[in-house]
Design a protein around this motif. Structure first.
Motif, PDB file in Angstrom:
ATOM      1  N   ILE A  27       0.586  -1.208   0.067  1.00 46.00           N
ATOM      2  CA  ILE A  27      -0.255   0.046  -0.435  1.00 46.00           C
ATOM      3  C   ILE A  27       1.039   0.931   0.086  1.00 46.00           C
ATOM      4  N   GLY A  28       0.906   1.633  -1.201  1.00 44.71           N
ATOM      5  CA  GLY A  28       1.989   2.750  -1.248  1.00 44.71           C
ATOM      6  C   GLY A  28       2.453   2.629  -2.082  1.00 44.71           C
ATOM      7  N   ALA A  29       2.749   3.998  -3.451  1.00 43.91           N
ATOM      8  CA  ALA A  29       4.301   3.462  -4.283  1.00 43.91           C
ATOM      9  C   ALA A  29       4.416   4.418  -4.615  1.00 43.91           C
ATOM     10  N   GLY A  30       5.384   4.997  -2.995  1.00 44.83           N
ATOM     11  CA  GLY A  30       6.187   5.735  -3.083  1.00 44.83           C
ATOM     12  C   GLY A  30       7.708   5.266  -3.702  1.00 44.83           C
ATOM     13  N   GLN A  31       8.482   5.743  -2.638  1.00 48.38           N
ATOM     14  CA  GLN A  31      10.468   5.801  -3.162  1.00 48.38           C
ATOM     15  C   GLN A  31      10.131   3.622  -2.530  1.00 48.38           C
ATOM     16  N   ALA A  32       9.243   3.870  -0.499  1.00 43.36           N
ATOM     17  CA  ALA A  32       9.602   2.614  -0.280  1.00 43.36           C
ATOM     18  C   ALA A  32       9.177   1.886  -0.526  1.00 43.36           C
ATOM     19  N   GLY A  33       7.473   2.001  -1.375  1.00 43.83           N
ATOM     20  CA  GLY A  33       6.997   0.786  -2.327  1.00 43.83           C
ATOM     21  C   GLY A  33       7.727   0.551  -3.353  1.00 43.83           C
ATOM     22  N   LEU A  34       8.124   1.476  -4.391  1.00 46.97           N
ATOM     23  CA  LEU A  34       8.781   0.834  -5.507  1.00 46.97           C
ATOM     24  C   LEU A  34      10.172   0.038  -5.166  1.00 46.97           C
ATOM     25  N   ALA A  35      11.107   0.792  -3.824  1.00 46.89           N
ATOM     26  CA  ALA A  35      12.031  -0.038  -3.955  1.00 46.89           C
ATOM     27  C   ALA A  35      12.240  -2.081  -3.386  1.00 46.89           C
ATOM     28  N   LEU A  36      10.542  -1.520  -2.965  1.00 46.71           N
ATOM     29  CA  LEU A  36      10.401  -2.816  -2.336  1.00 46.71           C
ATOM     30  C   LEU A  36      10.016  -3.576  -3.512  1.00 46.71           C
ATOM     31  N   GLY A  37       8.884  -3.143  -4.451  1.00 53.82           N
ATOM     32  CA  GLY A  37       8.730  -3.629  -5.075  1.00 53.82           C
ATOM     33  C   GLY A  37      10.073  -4.249  -6.261  1.00 53.82           C
ATOM     34  N   HIS A  38      10.807  -3.540  -6.396  1.00 52.11           N
ATOM     35  CA  HIS A  38      11.782  -4.215  -7.121  1.00 52.11           C
ATOM     36  C   HIS A  38      12.711  -4.858  -6.253  1.00 52.11           C
ATOM     37  N   HIS A  39      12.719  -5.435  -5.453  1.00 56.06           N
ATOM     38  CA  HIS A  39      12.756  -6.661  -4.599  1.00 56.06           C
ATOM     39  C   HIS A  39      12.297  -7.622  -4.236  1.00 56.06           C
ATOM     40  N   LEU A  40      10.532  -7.413  -4.444  1.00 52.59           N
ATOM     41  CA  LEU A  40       9.758  -8.474  -4.476  1.00 52.59           C
ATOM     42  C   LEU A  40      10.425  -8.808  -6.315  1.00 52.59           C
ATOM     43  N   ALA A  41      10.215  -8.529  -7.264  1.00 53.75           N
ATOM     44  CA  ALA A  41      10.387  -9.377  -8.480  1.00 53.75           C
ATOM     45  C   ALA A  41      11.541 -10.048  -8.166  1.00 53.75           C
ATOM     46  N   ARG A  42      12.229  -9.291  -8.207  1.00 44.59           N
ATOM     47  CA  ARG A  42      13.487  -9.920  -8.552  1.00 44.59           C
ATOM     48  C   ARG A  42      13.603 -12.148  -7.484  1.00 44.59           C
ATOM     49  N   ARG A  43      12.498 -11.259  -6.298  1.00 50.05           N
ATOM     50  CA  ARG A  43      12.469 -12.504  -5.535  1.00 50.05           C
ATOM     51  C   ARG A  43      10.588 -13.797  -5.970  1.00 50.05           C
TER      52      ARG A  43
END
Length: 375
Positions: free
Chosen positions: A18-34
């Motif tokens: 919930i939230g696609a700011g800097q924190a959410g996007l950084a997490l999204g990058h790592h979730l995609a890698r996993r």
């Protein structure tokens, strides 16, 4: 015949962010890698909209080399200080570069947890279900204005920094009272002082530092001594947190030289008169509230998540199984809420969300029109 995605059919996500700011996007990058099955949702109409809504002259204190999210350098020369629109552009480019699944215009109005442990997020366009949820809405949620602002003459315009854009919003020539002596308050006071008399009410005075020391940017010195990675739970971390934020680049002694009137804490307003703790008063023609924000967790209907108005967590994980937070100040260290440092917390959290999963390099795949979608 119209088709629906698995998400629209109510199928279960691994992770809802919930939230696609800097924190959410950084997490999204790592979730995609996993290899996680996840979705980021954001209330804004576009990625970076919260940055675009800040005042026009806002620039980062951190130079560009300290402003990158994981996997994509910030596109600006070293030792330059990006503006707020530069940051918004970078965040949008980041989501597109990694083709992150983002659904815009999708505020979560209610989050609850079923008896089987599944989370359900209610949005204006439907319900999303996930095994795990990360609240990455950041610290800037509800602008705070003290109750004693109410007796202010209705003809005196007042604006919170969340709505301030530039000096043209305020009457020309009249005295402006800026309430708050942290970074935003002093920056705005310096901007206003070029065209009108300004009074600044400062309560607890934070430590002030210049942007450059001995020919180097302040951030390079702070990074060299490990300032941004001091763990929050250590004695040094607790001391730094208790001292509050640093004020960088704008100094009260410079404001005084420019004619800015500095007063102690504001205690009251009546009609057009402001009163301060030392008993002095001044008549004002406009007020800028640089008084910060308060969290808003009214949409979180998960027992045990919010304690005394705060999301209680340890390094981002709450006492509720499957519910996590990301991007809060001092979540694990001083840099937890900063653009260029949130990636470390995001990587650690992604590993907890997807135990046993390996990581794979995910190169950018160009514009992600299907992934970054409206509601």
């Amino acid at each position: 015949m119209p088709t629906t995605s698995p998400i629209d059919r109510g199928e279960l996500l691994d992770v809802l962010v919930i939230g696609a700011g800097q924190a959410g996007l950084a997490l999204g990058h790592h979730l995609a890698r996993r290899g996680a099955d996840f979705l980021l949702v954001d209330a804004g109409p576009e990625i970076g909209s919260s940055w675009r809504a800040r005042w026009d002259s806002l620039r980062l204190f951190s130079p560009a080399q300290y402003d990158s999210l994981p996997g994509l350098p910030f596109p600006a020369p070293a030792d330059t200080h990006p503006g707020k629109d530069d940051v918004a552009d970078y965040l949008a480019a980041y989501a597109a570069h990694f083709a992150l699944p983002v659904r815009l215009g999708t505020p979560v109005v209610r989050l609850h947890r079923d008896t089987d442990g599944t989370f359900e997020a209610t949005t204006p366009t439907g319900t999303l279900r996930a095994r795990q949820v990360v609240v990455a809405t950041g610290p800037f949620q509800t602008p705070y204005i003290p109750a004693f602002a109410d007796p202010l003459d209705p003809d005196v315009p007042q604006v919170h920094t969340a709505r301030y854009r530039n000096p043209t919003q305020l009457p020309g020539g009249g005295r402006v009272l800026v309430v708050g002596g942290a970074n935003s308050g002093l920056q705005i006071a310096a901007e206003l002082a070029a065209t009108r008399p300004v009074t600044v009410a400062v309560g607890t005075r934070p430590t002030e530092l210049p942007q450059r020391i001995a020919g180097r940017d302040l951030f390079s010195w702070l990074d060299a001594v490990g300032f941004f990675t001091v763990p929050a739970h250590t004695r040094v971390g607790r001391r730094l947190r208790a001292r509050g934020d640093l004020v960088i680049g704008t100094r009260t002694r410079d404001l005084r030289r420019r004619g800015v009137d500095l007063r102690p804490r504001l205690t009251g307003l009546a009609d057009r008169t402001a009163t301060f703790t030392d008993g002095t008063t001044v008549d004002v023609d406009a007020v800028v509230w640089a008084t910060g924000y308060r969290p808003d967790h009214s949409w979180l209907h998960v027992p045990g998540a919010v304690v005394d108005g705060q999301l209680r967590h340890t390094a981002g994980s709450t006492d509720v199984p499957g519910l996590h937070v990301l991007g809060l100040p001092w979540q694990t260290c001083r840099g937890s809420a900063l653009l260029g440092f949130v990636g470390a917390d995001a990587e650690a959290l992604a590993a907890r969300l997807t135990p046993g999963a390996g990581t794979t390099d995910v190169p950018g795949r160009g514009p992600a029109t299907p992934a970054v979608s409206p509601a």
